[in-house]
Design a protein around this motif. Structure first.
Motif, PDB file in Angstrom:
ATOM      1  N   SER A  90       0.806  -1.275  -0.048  1.00 36.23           N
ATOM      2  CA  SER A  90      -0.138   0.098   0.035  1.00 36.23           C
ATOM      3  C   SER A  90       0.918   1.285   0.071  1.00 36.23           C
ATOM      4  O   SER A  90       0.257   2.278   0.314  1.00 36.23           O
ATOM      5  CB  SER A  90      -0.998  -0.154   1.240  1.00 36.23           C
ATOM      6  OG  SER A  90      -0.120   0.055   2.382  1.00 36.23           O
ATOM      7  N   GLY A  91       2.024   1.238  -0.178  1.00 37.66           N
ATOM      8  CA  GLY A  91       3.161   2.062  -0.168  1.00 37.66           C
ATOM      9  C   GLY A  91       3.295   2.820   1.245  1.00 37.66           C
ATOM     10  O   GLY A  91       4.056   3.957   1.331  1.00 37.66           O
ATOM     11  N   GLN A  92       3.205   1.871   2.354  1.00 40.17           N
ATOM     12  CA  GLN A  92       3.517   2.528   3.741  1.00 40.17           C
ATOM     13  C   GLN A  92       4.894   2.005   4.190  1.00 40.17           C
ATOM     14  O   GLN A  92       5.334   0.998   3.625  1.00 40.17           O
ATOM     15  CB  GLN A  92       2.385   2.084   4.718  1.00 40.17           C
ATOM     16  CG  GLN A  92       0.916   2.762   4.388  1.00 40.17           C
ATOM     17  CD  GLN A  92      -0.082   2.207   5.369  1.00 40.17           C
ATOM     18  OE1 GLN A  92       0.118   1.155   6.074  1.00 40.17           O
ATOM     19  NE2 GLN A  92      -1.052   3.245   5.560  1.00 40.17           N
ATOM     20  N   LEU A  93       5.450   2.729   4.882  1.00 39.90           N
ATOM     21  CA  LEU A  93       6.559   2.300   5.596  1.00 39.90           C
ATOM     22  C   LEU A  93       6.258   1.894   7.058  1.00 39.90           C
ATOM     23  O   LEU A  93       5.830   2.739   7.828  1.00 39.90           O
ATOM     24  CB  LEU A  93       7.618   3.742   5.634  1.00 39.90           C
ATOM     25  CG  LEU A  93       8.988   3.556   6.461  1.00 39.90           C
ATOM     26  CD1 LEU A  93       9.720   2.328   5.677  1.00 39.90           C
ATOM     27  CD2 LEU A  93       9.745   4.858   6.696  1.00 39.90           C
ATOM     28  N   VAL A  94       6.428   0.780   7.402  1.00 37.21           N
ATOM     29  CA  VAL A  94       6.206  -0.016   8.578  1.00 37.21           C
ATOM     30  C   VAL A  94       7.391  -0.048   9.465  1.00 37.21           C
ATOM     31  O   VAL A  94       8.488  -0.484   8.862  1.00 37.21           O
ATOM     32  CB  VAL A  94       5.704  -1.315   8.416  1.00 37.21           C
ATOM     33  CG1 VAL A  94       5.110  -1.845   9.645  1.00 37.21           C
ATOM     34  CG2 VAL A  94       4.399  -1.186   7.119  1.00 37.21           C
ATOM     35  N   VAL A  95       7.219   0.709  10.712  1.00 37.66           N
ATOM     36  CA  VAL A  95       8.556   0.641  11.400  1.00 37.66           C
ATOM     37  C   VAL A  95       8.266  -0.079  12.889  1.00 37.66           C
ATOM     38  O   VAL A  95       7.082   0.028  13.507  1.00 37.66           O
ATOM     39  CB  VAL A  95       8.686   2.191  11.750  1.00 37.66           C
ATOM     40  CG1 VAL A  95      10.109   2.340  12.808  1.00 37.66           C
ATOM     41  CG2 VAL A  95       9.053   3.052  10.599  1.00 37.66           C
ATOM     42  N   ASN A  96       9.357  -0.743  13.563  1.00 38.43           N
ATOM     43  CA  ASN A  96       9.130  -1.442  14.976  1.00 38.43           C
ATOM     44  C   ASN A  96      10.329  -1.350  15.149  1.00 38.43           C
ATOM     45  O   ASN A  96      11.447  -1.158  14.653  1.00 38.43           O
ATOM     46  CB  ASN A  96       8.336  -2.635  14.521  1.00 38.43           C
ATOM     47  CG  ASN A  96       7.736  -3.113  15.707  1.00 38.43           C
ATOM     48  OD1 ASN A  96       8.045  -2.662  16.899  1.00 38.43           O
ATOM     49  ND2 ASN A  96       6.688  -4.008  15.741  1.00 38.43           N
ATOM     50  N   LYS A  97      10.576  -1.858  16.573  1.00 37.84           N
ATOM     51  CA  LYS A  97      11.922  -2.192  17.332  1.00 37.84           C
ATOM     52  C   LYS A  97      12.289  -3.480  16.751  1.00 37.84           C
ATOM     53  O   LYS A  97      11.740  -4.506  16.464  1.00 37.84           O
ATOM     54  CB  LYS A  97      11.786  -2.168  18.705  1.00 37.84           C
ATOM     55  CG  LYS A  97      11.244  -0.657  19.388  1.00 37.84           C
ATOM     56  CD  LYS A  97      11.118  -0.890  20.794  1.00 37.84           C
ATOM     57  CE  LYS A  97      10.586  -1.725  21.608  1.00 37.84           C
ATOM     58  NZ  LYS A  97      10.411  -1.669  22.832  1.00 37.84           N
ATOM     59  N   TYR A  98      13.777  -3.527  16.807  1.00 39.99           N
ATOM     60  CA  TYR A  98      14.432  -4.801  16.507  1.00 39.99           C
ATOM     61  C   TYR A  98      15.488  -4.858  17.834  1.00 39.99           C
ATOM     62  O   TYR A  98      16.132  -3.848  18.201  1.00 39.99           O
ATOM     63  CB  TYR A  98      15.055  -4.575  15.373  1.00 39.99           C
ATOM     64  CG  TYR A  98      16.073  -5.788  15.063  1.00 39.99           C
ATOM     65  CD1 TYR A  98      15.354  -6.956  14.368  1.00 39.99           C
ATOM     66  CD2 TYR A  98      17.251  -5.890  15.095  1.00 39.99           C
ATOM     67  CE1 TYR A  98      15.952  -8.019  14.202  1.00 39.99           C
ATOM     68  CE2 TYR A  98      18.000  -7.153  14.734  1.00 39.99           C
ATOM     69  CZ  TYR A  98      17.139  -8.082  14.228  1.00 39.99           C
ATOM     70  OH  TYR A  98      17.867  -9.366  13.852  1.00 39.99           O
ATOM     71  N   PRO A  99      15.803  -6.114  18.433  1.00 37.60           N
ATOM     72  CA  PRO A  99      15.615  -7.124  17.910  1.00 37.60           C
ATOM     73  C   PRO A  99      13.909  -7.505  18.087  1.00 37.60           C
ATOM     74  O   PRO A  99      13.089  -6.893  18.589  1.00 37.60           O
ATOM     75  CB  PRO A  99      16.213  -8.233  18.835  1.00 37.60           C
ATOM     76  CG  PRO A  99      17.162  -7.452  19.327  1.00 37.60           C
ATOM     77  CD  PRO A  99      16.554  -6.050  19.315  1.00 37.60           C
ATOM     78  N   LEU A 100      13.546  -8.564  17.123  1.00 38.24           N
ATOM     79  CA  LEU A 100      12.139  -8.711  16.832  1.00 38.24           C
ATOM     80  C   LEU A 100      11.149  -9.308  18.096  1.00 38.24           C
ATOM     81  O   LEU A 100      10.400  -9.011  18.127  1.00 38.24           O
ATOM     82  CB  LEU A 100      11.773  -9.854  15.481  1.00 38.24           C
ATOM     83  CG  LEU A 100      12.604  -9.285  14.126  1.00 38.24           C
ATOM     84  CD1 LEU A 100      12.179 -10.222  13.193  1.00 38.24           C
ATOM     85  CD2 LEU A 100      11.730  -7.760  13.924  1.00 38.24           C
TER      86      LEU A 100
END
Length: 1287
Positions: free
Chosen positions: A609-619
């Motif tokens: 959908s053209g979105q940038l998905v961000v989350n913390k790492y390590p998973l």
């Protein structure tokens, strides 16, 4: 710790498919859509701000308000709508939608001139035009254009520049002018729009509309009618566009016909003095407004040579190649033109999603060559981005697009470093860690290039067709490339293949490396992920439990082991040390790419959908994903919206590339240093080297050095030439300066004499003028007394006339009241009569209807009875006939015949009765209709009666209102009569004062004009005096320099005399010592030789003994030497005396210059002071005149000579006409008297001058100057004022 925040920092690209996609918000800020944002680009500071358009779904058009306060954004989707944004606050104010819209999108929008309404043009199939009151969020009017025959796609809608009720809509076979009338849009003006394929439009002024067509012409409509068709002529547009003209600008193109896209007018923009027209690929033509009424506009041309005909003046986006003209690739068709509010810059948007800018050319600059547009900030990809890669040691990113170009970007400086075009399609990219090499996967091979400062230069290639993935190792010595389901590892040192590894059954889709470059990792479409030993060429681990894998990225985990993230569909898998750790699913949609950040513990994902998905790492520490809008795209693209996500080497930026051609740089917020693995990863990154620049080859340096040498030679030649010219010019200036100094000195002397003469004459004229003014004042007072007597008589006459009119008004009012009462009585009687008549008619009709119904019932009963009797008779006859059949046969036949006749008769009667029944029924229906008509008439009459009653009540109210008005007027008239006595006295006094002021103001106005002329002359004299003073200052400087030179020469002569005296003393001493040897000839001879060698042969005193005067000194005696010394001593005082004389002359000249400057300054100060006094007196007289005129108006309005509501004079009165005529005659008589006095005074002055100049010699030139100055200076001492008419 929460999810780290990312925010957009800079964007490269433009969103396609948006109408009017570029608008100027202010002088330096340009707004345009890119990805999922509206970008506000500051062209002066090269900074960008962003407004999210996620709520707008898919924007289709932009519209800016006339004052640039509001921005309209049209959106497409399930419910088409228009959003109105506040540009300064960057927030949405209204969301507008229409329930009657069938289409799913709006194609164009525009704001009204007062910014209160927004018009939006809907798309297919109904092409609905909706008018919104956006401040209230309501629909004001709706018009469906689908009913128009032959309607094509509508492309543009715009408002009139001043009228909120006039619109214009254009499209293919559409040109409509609409006018708003009672919330309805109606067509007006030109009706031949179906004959044109219109592309764009713009209002040139409040009367003129310009419409661009697809045949290289602009239609000009004035007041809604077609007035002219302006042709755009240029050789590149082809001969078809000039078939109606004289043939200018037509060039043969080898018989090849150009398509419609080469002649389509795609954009128009109006500026002061003309308009810009974008016609054909890469071209913007300039049209200038013509002074000829019949020509309207003409195309600006430029002349390169007198022998060559003028060519059309135009601006170009770029120079297209011959291949581009044939194939259309590389051409830029302009879709939008935007002009800054100050009309300084133009911004153009093209169909290839490029933005160009250029200063608005001056119409006087048409002699210059064609100008070229420059990119607004960089040249973007013309299509989607296929692949991209980042550099670990530099702040650069390389991207490859569907337009077959590779571009290198600096994400830190926000600039485009270089662009390189290929002839083949690009499939993959990989950038070397140093940033000095790049591998490009093309159709036929994988080529390795050097990244130079201006281009890419190939140096090797691998025969891998359509390489879908490639990657350099982190150390840079190895290159891994995908060849179908094989992995090829190549050495960058020997440029040879090392291993060809096979371990997948499907195409390899992603390649990664261990951080130490010891092993490579690959993923394929069959869902397998394999780790390869890069030194042995063997498989070290394999994960095959995935369904598929589309992308792969890698990093280090906290324990130092390599971690791989592999994506497939809406989920992605973490693999550490060859073991699958976990599988995470992203529910909102499918994922296409990923990026890992070991320093800031950040994982970034790209979705379809053209979105940038961000989350913390390590998973395993990950929480909820956060999605940010990034890119946009269309469903017909082969690639997903977000093609690649790059995490930069310094971990502070994230770069995303999409199939919409947009490259977006994100700023990552700083995280806390206590994050897991932060310090260890930061140390690893600090060990990486940094390479600041790109490569520059030896040949490029040699070319640059050679070019610099040529430029230096050229500069030295030009500097020498300039020095020679400057020397010659200085000599010419010195000669002309001396001549001007002498000339202006004589002029200054003559002007001083003239000024003294004119001062004397001014005093004489002043005395004579005062006497004439006193005489005119006495005469004017007598005339004003006569006027006052006449005005009294006329006022008395007007008062009597007004009384008569009032009596007449009362009589007319009484007559009107009687007529109204009579009309009321007649109306009531007539209405009562008509009501009685109608009621009688209605009763009669009811009785007739009842009779008809009674007759109808009787007729039906008789008919039934006869029918039953006939049936009984037949039955009896048949029975008798059967019983007596054998006996009375003959009698039965007779009875049967008789009965048959009876039956026939009964049938005929029955038919007649049926006919009568139908007739009666029809008559009944007709009567019912008449009854209904009568009831309708009755209701109408009753409504008319009620209307007449309302009119009667209104007339009564009006009569009462008029009675009140008459009563008020009578009271005002009585009050006016009471105040007339007081106002007469005030009027006479004001008229007398007004006349005096007019007499004073007329000569003072002339004096003020003469004083202004005198000030101008004095300013000219002052400028000339300044020139003279500056010339004298230059003379003083020259004399000072000469004095310094003379002092230096005198000191030099003193030194020479001192040296000469010392030398002579030595010679005399040597001669005296030689005289002691006179008795020793040999020693004397040796002493003489020694003297000769010492003073003559050595040459030390050559400058003395070579001169004749020194020869005389050498041969003279000691007395002569002493005499020479005394002469040298006398020369020094002479030089000192000359120096003192020069200094005194310089001081005298300076004193004279200062004295003249002070005198001129005092004169100017006096003039300025007198002028200020005049202005103050003029202001005082103006205020007095205004007050007197205001009092006069009040007196006239109270006296009835002026209308109290409008404040105008009642010009119909005979008194006003006679008064004005009498005053005009009086003024003419006074002017004749003034002329007579002036002529007499001139004659007397002329006789005095003849007496004075009778014995002197005549000087005609000086007399003319004196007369001119006399006229300009004479009224200086008069009191200043301004005439009442001027005030």
């Amino acid at each position: 710790m929460g999810v780290p925040l990312v925010e957009p920092e800079y964007v490269f690209g433009l969103r396609g498919g948006v109408t009017e996609c570029v608008v100027h918000v202010d002088t330096d800020t340009v707004a345009y859509p890119a990805g999922s944002y509206l970008v506000l680009h500051d062209t002066a500071k090269q900074q960008q701000h962003f407004v999210s358009l996620t709520e707008e779904a898919t924007p289709t058009a932009l519209a800016i308000s006339p004052k640039r306060q509001y921005l309209g954004v049209c959106r497409a989707g399930d419910s088409a709508a228009v959003s109105v944004w506040d540009v300064a606050a960057r927030k949405r104010l209204r969301f507008l939608s229409c329930a009657e819209m069938v289409s799913e999108r709006y194609v164009a929008a525009a704001f009204s001139p007062d910014e209160r309404m927004v018009v939006a043009q809907g798309g297919p199939p109904d092409w609905t035009l909706v008018l919104f009151l956006w401040e209230k969020g309501k629909v004001f009017s709706v018009l469906r254009l689908s009913d128009t025959p032959g309607l094509g796609p509508v492309s543009s809608v715009t408002y009139h520049l001043e009228d909120n009720g006039i619109l214009s809509v254009v499209g293919e076979r559409v040109l409509k002018l609409l006018k708003l009338n009672d919330k309805l849009l109606k067509t007006w003006g030109y009706q031949g729009g179906h004959n044109h394929n219109c592309q764009c439009q713009v209002w040139a002024d409040q009367h003129t509309l310009l419409v661009g067509t697809d045949v290289a012409s602009v239609l000009l409509l004035e007041e809604g009618e077609l007035r002219a068709e302006i042709r755009v002529t240029h050789p590149d547009l082809g001969p078809e566009c000039d078939k109606k003209t004289s043939g200018e600008g037509v060039a043969a193109l080898g018989g090849r016909g150009l398509g419609p896209r080469h002649r389509r007018v795609t954009a128009l923009k109006v500026f002061v003095g003309g308009f810009l027209c974008a016609c054909g690929p890469d071209k913007v033509f300039v049209f200038q407004k013509s002074d000829d009424v019949n020509e309207h506009y003409f195309q600006v041309a430029r002349n390169q040579c007198p022998d060559i005909p003028p060519q059309r003046y135009m601006l170009r986006i770029c120079e297209p190649s011959p291949a581009a003209l044939v194939s259309g690739r590389g051409e830029h068709t302009i879709t939008t033109l935007s002009l800054s509010p100050g009309e300084k810059n133009i911004v153009a948007a093209t169909h290839t999603r490029q933005l160009f800018t250029n200063p608005l050319p001056s119409l006087e600059a048409a002699k210059l060559p064609s100008l070229m547009f420059s990119p607004l900030h960089a040249r973007h990809h013309e299509g989607g981005v296929v692949d991209a890669d980042g550099c670990l040691w530099k702040t650069i990113v390389v991207s490859g697009g569907q337009d077959r170009t590779v571009r290198v970007w600096d994400y830190q400086e926000h600039s485009l470093l270089l662009t390189h075009a290929f002839r083949e399609d690009i499939f993959s990219l990989s950038l070397h860690p140093t940033g000095l090499h790049v591998a490009v996967g093309l159709t036929d091979a994988l080529r390795l290039h050097h990244v130079l400062f201006d281009c890419l230069r190939p140096y090797s290639e691998l025969r891998i067709r359509r390489c879908g993935a490639c990657s350099f190792s982190p150390s840079g010595n190895l290159l891994a490339a995908a060849d179908g389901n094989l992995l090829v590892i190549t050495s960058n040192v020997s440029l040879r293949k090392i291993f060809t590894l096979k371990g997948h059954s499907a195409k390899v889709t992603g390649i990664g490396w261990y951080p130490d470059s010891s092993a490579a990792m690959t993923c394929a479409a069959d869902g397998t992920v394999v780790g390869w030993d890069a030194h042995k060429g063997q498989s070290i681990w394999e994960v095959s439990s995935l369904t598929s894998s589309n992308y792969l990225t890698w990093t280090l985990s906290l324990d130092g082991k390599p971690t791989v993230v592999v994506g497939h569909g809406s989920s992605f898998t973490e693999i550490t040390g060859g073991q699958m750790v976990q599988d995470i699913t992203y529910e909102p949609g499918d994922l296409t790419c990923a990026g890992l950040s070991p320093v800031k513990t950040l994982v970034t994902l790209g979705s379809t959908s053209g979105q940038l998905v961000v989350n913390k790492y390590p998973l395993h520490m990950a929480q909820k994903f956060t999605a940010f809008p990034a890119h946009s795209g269309s469903l017909n693209k082969v690639f997903y919206f977000c093609i690649n996500v790059l995490v930069t080497g310094d971990e502070s930026k994230v770069v995303t590339c999409g199939a919409d051609g947009v490259i977006l740089v994100w700023r990552v917020a700083a995280l806390e240093e206590d994050s897991p693995g932060y310090l260890a990863a930061r140390e690893r990154l600090e060990d990486l080297p940094r390479v600041p620049e790109m490569l520059v080859t030896r040949t490029d340096l040699q070319k640059t050095r050679h070019h610099l040498e040529e430029l230096e030679r050229r500069v030295s030649y030009l500097s020498r030439d300039k020095e020679v010219h400057l020397g010659l010019q200085q000599q010419e200036f010195a000669a002309s300066r001396d001549a001007l100094v002498a000339r202006y000195q004589t002029i200054v002397d003559q002007m001083n004499d003239t000024i003294q003469t004119l001062e004397k004459e001014r005093e004489q004229l002043k005395d004579g003028h005062k006497g004439s003014l006193a005489k005119l004042a006495d005469e004017h007072s007598n005339v004003m007394a006569e006027h006052q007597q006449e005005l009294r008589k006329k006022l008395l006459y007007e008062y009597s006339k007004q009384d008569k009119l009032e009596a007449k008004l009362k009589e007319m009012q009484q007559t009107l009241d009687r007529q109204v009462e009579e009309a009321e009585k007649r109306t009531r009687l007539e209405l009562q009569e008509r009501l009685d008549q109608q009621e009688g008619v209605v009763e009669q009709l009811k009785m007739d209807l009842e009779k008809l119904l009674f007759r109808l019932t009787n007729t039906t009963a008789e008919l039934e009875r006869e029918r039953s009797e006939g049936a009984e008779i037949v039955r009896l006859v048949e029975a008798a006939t059967e019983a007596e059949l054998g006996q009375v046969r003959s009698s039965l036949h007779a009875q049967l015949a008789e009965e048959h006749q009876n039956v026939i008769r009964l049938r005929s009667e029955m038919a007649a009765m049926r006919k009568n029944f139908v007739t009666v029924q029809r008559e009944r229906e007709q009567k019912e209709e008449d009854l209904r008509a009568l009831t309708d008439d009755k209701t109408k009459l009753q409504s008319s009666i009620r209307g007449l009653e309302r009119e009667l009540a209104a007339l009564r109210r009006e009569v009462n209102h008029r009675d009140d008005i008459i009563h008020d007027r009578e009271s005002k008239i009585t009050n006016t009569r009471e105040r007339i006595g007081e106002l007469e006295k005030q009027r006479f006094l004001l008229d007398h004062q007004l006349g005096q002021l007019k007499e004073e103001l007329e000569p003072l106005q002339a004096a003020l004009d003469q004083r202004s002329q005198q000030i101008k002359q004095m300013e000219e004299e002052m400028s000339e005096t300044r020139l003279v003073v500056s010339a004298r200052d230059r003379q003083v400087k020259e004399l000072g320099q000469r004095l310094v030179t003379a002092g230096q020469q005198s000191r030099h002569l003193q030194q020479r005399n001192h040296n000469l005296a010392t030398t002579l003393t030595r010679v005399l001493a040597d001669l005296a010592s030689a005289t002691h040897l006179i008795h020793h000839p040999k020693k004397l001879k040796d002493a003489i030789k020694t003297l000769n060698d010492k003073y003559v042969q050595s040459g030390r005193l050559k400058e003395f003994w070579t001169r004749p005067d020194l020869d005389k000194i050498a041969t003279s005696s000691a007395d002569d030497m002493a005499k020479a010394d005394s002469m040298g001593e006398e020369a020094v005082p002479e030089l000192l005396r000359q120096r003192e004389m020069l200094e005194r002359s310089v001081a005298t000249l300076r004193a004279q210059a200062q004295k003249q400057a002070r005198a001129s300054k005092d004169r100017i100060t006096t003039l300025v002071k007198e002028n200020s006094d005049l202005l103050s007196s003029v202001k005082t007289l103006e205020s007095r005149s205004w007050r007197l005129e205001e009092d006069l108006r009040q007196a006239e309005s109270m006296a009835g000579l002026r209308d109290p509501r409008s404040g105008r004079r009642k010009a119909s009165r005979d008194l006003l006409v006679q008064t004005v005529t009498r005053q005009a005659d009086t003024i003419a008589r006074l002017q004749d008297q003034i002329r007579t006095l002036q002529e007499n005074q001139r004659k007397e002055e002329g006789g005095d001058e003849d007496d004075q100049t009778g014995d002197a010699k005549p000087k005609p030139a000086e007399s003319e100057d004196v007369d001119g100055a006399k006229q300009s200076i004479a009224p200086q001492e008069e009191p200043a004022a301004v005439p009442a008419a001027t005030a």
